[in-house]
Design an enzyme around this catalytic site. Structure first.
Site, PDB file in Angstrom:
ATOM      1  N   GLY A 204       3.982  -5.066 -58.606  1.00 14.49           N
ATOM      2  CA  GLY A 204       3.064  -4.102 -59.223  1.00 14.49           C
ATOM      3  C   GLY A 204       3.663  -3.378 -60.421  1.00 14.49           C
ATOM      4  N   ASP A 218       2.755  -1.751 -76.044  1.00 19.46           N
ATOM      5  CA  ASP A 218       2.846  -0.446 -75.392  1.00 19.46           C
ATOM      6  C   ASP A 218       3.965   0.392 -76.007  1.00 19.46           C
ATOM      7  OD1 ASP A 218       2.351   1.396 -72.928  1.00 19.46           O
ATOM      8  OD2 ASP A 218       4.489   0.946 -72.803  1.00 19.46           O
ATOM      9  N   LYS A 222       3.710   3.976 -78.302  1.00 19.63           N
ATOM     10  CA  LYS A 222       4.501   5.169 -77.993  1.00 19.63           C
ATOM     11  C   LYS A 222       5.380   5.556 -79.184  1.00 19.63           C
ATOM     12  CE  LYS A 222       4.525   4.148 -73.040  1.00 19.63           C
ATOM     13  NZ  LYS A 222       5.268   3.513 -71.940  1.00 19.63           N
ATOM     14  N   GLY A 313       5.446   5.478 -63.146  1.00 20.83           N
ATOM     15  CA  GLY A 313       5.280   5.992 -61.795  1.00 20.83           C
ATOM     16  C   GLY A 313       4.104   6.942 -61.746  1.00 20.83           C
TER      17      GLY A 313
END
Length: 333
Positions: A204, A218, A222, A313
């Site tokens: 995951g 990604d 950022k 997370g």
């Protein structure tokens, strides 16, 4: 002070935010005299709206049991609003966007024009429309906060926005994507790229469609946001971005033989953003493991400042979002 929240996105991050709002309700009242009331929640199946306040425990149960908010028909009406319609229709103080909607900047602008603060973890609106969004927020003296867009809850955005006021930032070097760190670490253990990616997906850590991570997009989003804060607003299409798909086991071994490691590094200097795999010494602050992110910010006065912490997370991302919700509420007092 009672603060009305409108939550867009009720996937993993949205639910993590809801849990923090529930579990720390007393903490927010005691420390900040703030009482948060979620008046609407939207997922891809519809929008649940109750001006008096939604029961978050029930909302979490419905979503986790049925997979969609539209299953919740006995107590609440489910509306088929577009995000823009929901923003216009629902009376809220703060609009929270934890979706992956690439076109969300349009309804972020609508929220600001409607006098609502915006808190978001969604990167593309800022990577492509930073100047427009910040101009609108500043013009209306409204908070537009986005801590969780970079490094989850590790407060690099707050640092660049509100710290270092006398410093000129010269360069930022950062590892900003945990999925690529995991894949490269697995390759160091002997797996090839495809097997390392499959392992990341099984755990995951990587999405079913991992292209945003492995192609460097990604990290590029950022890095663009960091450039907008440290220097001046630019857009993602000005960044030079290369991912990790072409990194070979041979390159990994050669780096190891030199006492180095390969990480996907974003280098941000005025007018220049470069993202790509780079050999770095094992003792470098950028030689992170697991879901850690790190950035080395070089300024004229302070020299090198290292900020390091969780870059992924659910709890960690919720930390960034909720911190912004509290900040927005305090700014609007």
């Amino acid at each position: 002070m009672e603060v009305k929240l409108s939550l867009f996105g009720f996937g993993n991050v949205g639910r993590a935010v809801a849990r923090v709002l529930l579990e720390k309700e007393t903490f927010f009242k005691e420390r900040y005299s703030l009482s948060f009331k979620v008046v609407s929640i939207a997922d891809t199946s519809g929008t649940v709206w109750l001006p008096e306040s939604i029961d978050l425990r029930e909302a979490l149960t419905v979503k986790e049991t049925f997979g969609k908010l539209s299953a919740w028909t006995n107590d609440y009406e489910v509306y088929n609003f577009t995000p823009k319609e929901a923003v216009q229709e629902i009376d809220a103080d703060i609009v929270i966007d934890v979706t992956n909607d690439k076109n969300a900047y349009g309804w972020h602008l609508t929220a600001l024009r409607d006098g609502k603060a915006v808190v978001t973890s969604n990167k593309p609106p800022l990577a492509f429309h930073y100047a427009e969004l910040m101009e609108e927020a500043n013009k209306r003296s409204l908070p537009y906060l986005f801590e969780a867009t970079v490094m989850a809850g590790t407060p690099i955005i707050t640092l660049l926005r509100h710290g270092l006021r006398g410093d000129t930032v010269e360069r930022i070097e950062a590892v900003l994507n945990a999925t690529t760190t995991f894949i490269l670490s697995e390759m160091e253990k002997g797996l090839d790229f495809d097997d390392a990616l499959k392992e990341a997906q099984k755990l995951g850590i990587a999405e079913r469609d991992p292209s945003g991570d492995i192609l460097g997009i990604d990290a590029g989003y950022k890095a663009t946001i960091l450039h907008c804060l440290a220097f001046e607003p630019i857009t993602f299409d000005m960044a030079s971005v290369k991912g990790i798909v072409e990194v070979t086991p041979g390159e990994i071994e050669r780096a190891k033989a030199k006492g180095k490691t390969i990480r996907l590094v974003a280098t941000v200097e005025e007018g220049r953003i470069v993202v790509g795999p780079k050999e770095i010494p094992k003792n470098s602050p950028l030689a992170v493991e697991s879901h850690e992110n790190a950035a080395v910010i070089k300024t004229d006065l302070l020299g090198e400042l290292v900020i390091k912490g969780a870059g992924a997370g659910l709890k960690e991302t919720a930390s960034g979002v909720v911190s912004d919700i509290v900040m927005a509420a305090l700014m609007m007092r």
